[in-house]
Design a protein around this motif. Structure first.
Motif, PDB file in Angstrom:
ATOM      1  N   ASP A 189     -38.405 -13.753  51.171  1.00  0.00           N
ATOM      2  CA  ASP A 189     -38.722 -12.457  51.772  1.00  0.00           C
ATOM      3  C   ASP A 189     -37.513 -11.538  51.798  1.00  0.00           C
ATOM      4  OD1 ASP A 189     -41.606 -12.724  53.102  1.00  0.00           O
ATOM      5  OD2 ASP A 189     -40.555 -14.629  53.352  1.00  0.00           O
ATOM      6  N   LEU A 190     -36.331 -12.114  51.587  1.00  0.00           N
ATOM      7  CA  LEU A 190     -35.096 -11.339  51.635  1.00  0.00           C
ATOM      8  C   LEU A 190     -34.020 -12.074  50.846  1.00  0.00           C
ATOM      9  CD1 LEU A 190     -33.247  -9.102  52.825  1.00  0.00           C
ATOM     10  CD2 LEU A 190     -32.968 -10.557  54.849  1.00  0.00           C
ATOM     11  N   LEU A 191     -33.274 -11.329  50.026  1.00  0.00           N
ATOM     12  CA  LEU A 191     -32.111 -11.870  49.338  1.00  0.00           C
ATOM     13  C   LEU A 191     -30.864 -11.202  49.913  1.00  0.00           C
ATOM     14  CD1 LEU A 191     -33.259 -11.852  45.578  1.00  0.00           C
ATOM     15  CD2 LEU A 191     -33.441 -13.694  47.257  1.00  0.00           C
ATOM     16  N   ILE A 192     -29.845 -12.002  50.163  1.00  0.00           N
ATOM     17  CA  ILE A 192     -28.576 -11.488  50.676  1.00  0.00           C
ATOM     18  C   ILE A 192     -27.483 -11.928  49.708  1.00  0.00           C
ATOM     19  CG2 ILE A 192     -26.974 -11.446  52.618  1.00  0.00           C
ATOM     20  CD1 ILE A 192     -29.324 -12.389  54.387  1.00  0.00           C
ATOM     21  N   LEU A 193     -26.748 -10.970  49.175  1.00  0.00           N
ATOM     22  CA  LEU A 193     -25.709 -11.262  48.191  1.00  0.00           C
ATOM     23  C   LEU A 193     -24.355 -10.832  48.730  1.00  0.00           C
ATOM     24  CD1 LEU A 193     -27.443  -9.698  45.027  1.00  0.00           C
ATOM     25  CD2 LEU A 193     -27.912 -11.912  46.111  1.00  0.00           C
ATOM     26  N   ASP A 194     -23.318 -11.596  48.396  1.00  0.00           N
ATOM     27  CA  ASP A 194     -21.976 -11.095  48.676  1.00  0.00           C
ATOM     28  C   ASP A 194     -21.252 -10.843  47.360  1.00  0.00           C
ATOM     29  OD1 ASP A 194     -19.816 -13.011  48.000  1.00  0.00           O
ATOM     30  OD2 ASP A 194     -20.636 -14.326  49.545  1.00  0.00           O
ATOM     31  N   ASP A 211     -37.519  -6.127  43.132  1.00  0.00           N
ATOM     32  CA  ASP A 211     -38.787  -6.019  43.844  1.00  0.00           C
ATOM     33  C   ASP A 211     -38.701  -6.693  45.216  1.00  0.00           C
ATOM     34  OD1 ASP A 211     -38.504  -8.504  42.570  1.00  0.00           O
ATOM     35  OD2 ASP A 211     -40.654  -8.874  42.634  1.00  0.00           O
ATOM     36  N   ARG A 212     -37.636  -7.461  45.453  1.00  0.00           N
ATOM     37  CA  ARG A 212     -37.351  -8.065  46.754  1.00  0.00           C
ATOM     38  C   ARG A 212     -36.373  -7.173  47.501  1.00  0.00           C
ATOM     39  NH1 ARG A 212     -40.735 -11.360  48.233  1.00  0.00           N
ATOM     40  NH2 ARG A 212     -41.792  -9.616  47.262  1.00  0.00           N
ATOM     41  N   PRO A 213     -36.447  -7.103  48.829  1.00  0.00           N
ATOM     42  CA  PRO A 213     -35.371  -6.410  49.548  1.00  0.00           C
ATOM     43  C   PRO A 213     -34.070  -7.181  49.365  1.00  0.00           C
ATOM     44  CG  PRO A 213     -36.901  -7.452  51.089  1.00  0.00           C
ATOM     45  CD  PRO A 213     -37.507  -7.583  49.733  1.00  0.00           C
ATOM     46  N   PHE A 230     -25.436  -0.862  40.052  1.00  0.00           N
ATOM     47  CA  PHE A 230     -26.740  -1.384  40.462  1.00  0.00           C
ATOM     48  C   PHE A 230     -27.148  -0.930  41.868  1.00  0.00           C
ATOM     49  CE2 PHE A 230     -24.408  -4.491  37.846  1.00  0.00           C
ATOM     50  CZ  PHE A 230     -25.176  -4.420  36.692  1.00  0.00           C
ATOM     51  N   LEU A 231     -26.585   0.182  42.309  1.00  0.00           N
ATOM     52  CA  LEU A 231     -26.878   0.650  43.662  1.00  0.00           C
ATOM     53  C   LEU A 231     -28.365   0.904  43.876  1.00  0.00           C
ATOM     54  CD1 LEU A 231     -23.877   3.105  44.270  1.00  0.00           C
ATOM     55  CD2 LEU A 231     -24.233   0.848  45.298  1.00  0.00           C
ATOM     56  N   SER A 232     -29.070   1.305  42.834  1.00  0.00           N
ATOM     57  CA  SER A 232     -30.495   1.626  42.976  1.00  0.00           C
ATOM     58  C   SER A 232     -31.328   0.393  43.332  1.00  0.00           C
ATOM     59  CB  SER A 232     -31.031   2.249  41.684  1.00  0.00           C
ATOM     60  OG  SER A 232     -30.919   1.340  40.603  1.00  0.00           O
ATOM     61  N   ALA A 233     -30.797  -0.809  43.088  1.00  0.00           N
ATOM     62  CA  ALA A 233     -31.545  -2.037  43.380  1.00  0.00           C
ATOM     63  C   ALA A 233     -31.288  -2.551  44.794  1.00  0.00           C
ATOM     64  CB  ALA A 233     -31.164  -3.120  42.377  1.00  0.00           C
ATOM     65  N   ILE A 234     -30.371  -1.909  45.521  1.00  0.00           N
ATOM     66  CA  ILE A 234     -29.944  -2.413  46.829  1.00  0.00           C
ATOM     67  C   ILE A 234     -30.762  -1.769  47.942  1.00  0.00           C
ATOM     68  CG2 ILE A 234     -28.027  -2.559  48.454  1.00  0.00           C
ATOM     69  CD1 ILE A 234     -26.144  -2.636  46.028  1.00  0.00           C
ATOM     70  N   HIS A 235     -31.358  -2.597  48.759  1.00  0.00           N
ATOM     71  CA  HIS A 235     -32.114  -2.096  49.908  1.00  0.00           C
ATOM     72  C   HIS A 235     -31.167  -1.720  51.052  1.00  0.00           C
ATOM     73  CE1 HIS A 235     -34.356  -2.382  53.705  1.00  0.00           C
ATOM     74  NE2 HIS A 235     -35.443  -2.071  52.999  1.00  0.00           N
ATOM     75  N   THR A 236     -30.279  -2.667  51.407  1.00  0.00           N
ATOM     76  CA  THR A 236     -29.369  -2.462  52.534  1.00  0.00           C
ATOM     77  C   THR A 236     -27.947  -2.787  52.102  1.00  0.00           C
ATOM     78  OG1 THR A 236     -31.049  -2.928  54.219  1.00  0.00           O
ATOM     79  CG2 THR A 236     -28.743  -3.282  54.843  1.00  0.00           C
ATOM     80  N   ALA A 315     -30.146  -8.851  58.956  1.00  0.00           N
ATOM     81  CA  ALA A 315     -31.143  -9.639  58.221  1.00  0.00           C
ATOM     82  C   ALA A 315     -32.178 -10.217  59.180  1.00  0.00           C
ATOM     83  CB  ALA A 315     -30.453 -10.750  57.441  1.00  0.00           C
ATOM     84  N   HIS A 316     -31.722 -10.721  60.310  1.00  0.00           N
ATOM     85  CA  HIS A 316     -32.645 -11.267  61.302  1.00  0.00           C
ATOM     86  C   HIS A 316     -33.602 -10.167  61.780  1.00  0.00           C
ATOM     87  CE1 HIS A 316     -34.035 -14.048  64.374  1.00  0.00           C
ATOM     88  NE2 HIS A 316     -33.827 -13.132  65.306  1.00  0.00           N
ATOM     89  N   GLY A 317     -33.064  -8.986  62.027  1.00  0.00           N
ATOM     90  CA  GLY A 317     -33.898  -7.870  62.452  1.00  0.00           C
ATOM     91  C   GLY A 317     -34.940  -7.491  61.410  1.00  0.00           C
ATOM     92  N   TRP A 318     -34.537  -7.527  60.137  1.00  0.00           N
ATOM     93  CA  TRP A 318     -35.483  -7.215  59.062  1.00  0.00           C
ATOM     94  C   TRP A 318     -36.615  -8.236  59.029  1.00  0.00           C
ATOM     95  CZ3 TRP A 318     -37.004  -3.575  55.793  1.00  0.00           C
ATOM     96  CH2 TRP A 318     -37.792  -3.945  54.705  1.00  0.00           C
ATOM     97  N   LEU A 319     -36.275  -9.500  59.144  1.00  0.00           N
ATOM     98  CA  LEU A 319     -37.303 -10.552  59.113  1.00  0.00           C
ATOM     99  C   LEU A 319     -38.211 -10.495  60.333  1.00  0.00           C
ATOM    100  CD1 LEU A 319     -35.096 -13.498  57.787  1.00  0.00           C
ATOM    101  CD2 LEU A 319     -36.912 -12.316  56.534  1.00  0.00           C
ATOM    102  N   GLN A 320     -37.721  -9.876  61.414  1.00  0.00           N
ATOM    103  CA  GLN A 320     -38.536  -9.716  62.629  1.00  0.00           C
ATOM    104  C   GLN A 320     -39.285  -8.390  62.646  1.00  0.00           C
ATOM    105  OE1 GLN A 320     -38.726 -12.321  64.829  1.00  0.00           O
ATOM    106  NE2 GLN A 320     -37.420 -13.347  63.321  1.00  0.00           N
ATOM    107  N   ASP A 321     -39.112  -7.588  61.588  1.00  0.00           N
ATOM    108  CA  ASP A 321     -39.783  -6.276  61.473  1.00  0.00           C
ATOM    109  C   ASP A 321     -39.327  -5.284  62.545  1.00  0.00           C
ATOM    110  OD1 ASP A 321     -41.384  -6.994  59.222  1.00  0.00           O
ATOM    111  OD2 ASP A 321     -42.756  -8.056  60.550  1.00  0.00           O
ATOM    112  N   TRP A 322     -38.058  -5.366  62.947  1.00  0.00           N
ATOM    113  CA  TRP A 322     -37.526  -4.413  63.911  1.00  0.00           C
ATOM    114  C   TRP A 322     -37.173  -3.111  63.209  1.00  0.00           C
ATOM    115  CZ3 TRP A 322     -33.510  -8.343  66.229  1.00  0.00           C
ATOM    116  CH2 TRP A 322     -34.193  -9.297  67.004  1.00  0.00           C
TER     117      TRP A 322
END
Length: 363
Positions: A189-194, A211-213, A230-236, A315-322
């Motif tokens: 449901d969410l990908l986090i990259l460093d 297509d994933r956040p 690749f900024l256009s692919a970044i949600h947050t 990320a936690h807030g996103w998964l909680q739909d805040w």
């Protein structure tokens, strides 16, 4: 969930049919105590039915570095060029790993895709992550490489004075190996990259999973350059002010110009940006809502890891739909929890401890 429930859940993910006595032996507690924790997890809906069937839930995949952090702290003012009396500690770290552990401790289902060596540090990292509730099945353990290390020295104010990182092993997380995990990545449901990832790895992930956040931690000015195409692919996106100015080519004279900086990133396709302003707080914008939230004035024990806790809170807030305001305040409070402990990860990190900071300190 409690710390013990996190530990039990991590073991059940690896072996859903494990006997309660075996669980008790592994954790060093009584069988009756295990039964009580199992009952609590069942009441919470996390365990369903026989064989410890785990409830399906939204999950995040963190792709990034996993290090052993070696931290030097002087007893007094740091004397450069001299031997300083102080303390030296070791603890698992790495931007991606830190985000994953904080996120798991906050209660979100988390999987870590990284690379460590088949050595003492590597095994310690895997053990710590599993105890925190992180799914480590996708993490590579390589026999012919050493686990990366991050050596940092604090100054007398507990802020970082200098650091050296040895992260060559992360280059082994190649596009071919990432492709082998494509199904897990696509179901997340969410990908986090460093941005410690290699340029080819970042290109593959940002080009094929837009297509994933996708949340990105820029890490540093030097490493942030890799994500620019690749900024256009970044949600947050979570840069500090210097990194944001470098990426955009825009220098601001005062904080009143922050909306202009945020607007530039939105024009590139970034949906949400969170600018870290250090002691001055955080500026956030999603193109419609924006604000500068002042930092909470708290004693700082160790600055390392606060930014990682912040992104985990987002990320936690996103998964909680805040919404973005609630997520930002929660993330800032998570950073406060991180700042208050000597270790890179505060073992007391939890949704409850973060909400306590919000109640006491953040409007």
């Amino acid at each position: 969930m409690t710390e013990r429930e996190h530990q039990i859940l991590a073991i059940l993910k690896q072996n859903p049919l494990i006997a309660q006595q075996d669980l008790a032996d592994r954790l060093g507690i009584s069988r009756s105590a295990v039964a009580g924790h199992i009952m609590n997890l069942t009441h919470k809906g996390i365990i369903r039915g026989k064989g410890y069937i785990l409830a399906e839930s939204r999950y995040a995949v963190v792709v990034g570095g996993a290090n052993m952090d070696i931290l030097g702290r002087p007893l007094d003012t740091l004397q450069v060029g001299d031997s300083n009396p102080g303390s030296v500690t070791c603890s698992p770290g790495g931007v991606g790993r830190n985000i994953a552990e904080n996120l798991a401790r906050l209660g979100s289902q988390t999987r870590l895709l990284s690379a460590v060596g088949k050595d003492t540090y590597g095994q310690a990292i895997i053990d710590q992550c599993q105890q925190a509730g992180i799914d480590m099945q996708a993490c590579l353990q390589l026999k012919d490489a050493s686990t990366s290390t991050y050596l940092s020295v604090l100054d007398g104010d507990s802020d970082m004075h200098v650091a050296i990182n040895d992260m060559a092993i992360l280059d082994r997380l190649s596009v071919e190996l990432l492709k082998a995990q494509e199904e897990m990545l696509r179901r997340a449901d969410l990908l986090i990259l460093d941005a410690n990832l290699s340029a080819p790895a970042l290109e593959y992930l940002l080009s094929n999973f837009s297509d994933r956040p996708i949340f990105v931690d820029t890490v540093s000015c030097a490493k942030a350059k890799k994500i620019q195409p690749f900024l256009s692919a970044i949600h947050t996106l979570k840069p500090n002010l210097k990194e944001a100015e470098q990426l955009s080519g825009i220098s601001i004279a005062n904080y009143g110009e922050l909306p202009k900086l945020g607007h530039w990133f939105h024009e590139q396709g970034v949906q949400r940006i969170f600018l870290s302003l250090g002691a001055d707080g955080v500026f956030y914008s999603d193109g419609q809502t924006q604000a500068l939230i002042p930092a909470v004035d708290v004693p700082m024990v160790n600055a390392n890891g606060a930014g990682d806790a912040f992104l985990a809170g987002l990320a936690h807030g996103w998964l909680q739909d805040w919404d973005i305001e609630q997520s930002t305040k929660f993330a800032m409070a998570a950073a406060v929890v991180a700042l208050s402990h000597l270790a890179t990860i505060n073992p007391n990190m939890s949704e409850m401890s973060v909400n306590r900071v919000i109640k006491e300190s953040i409007c």
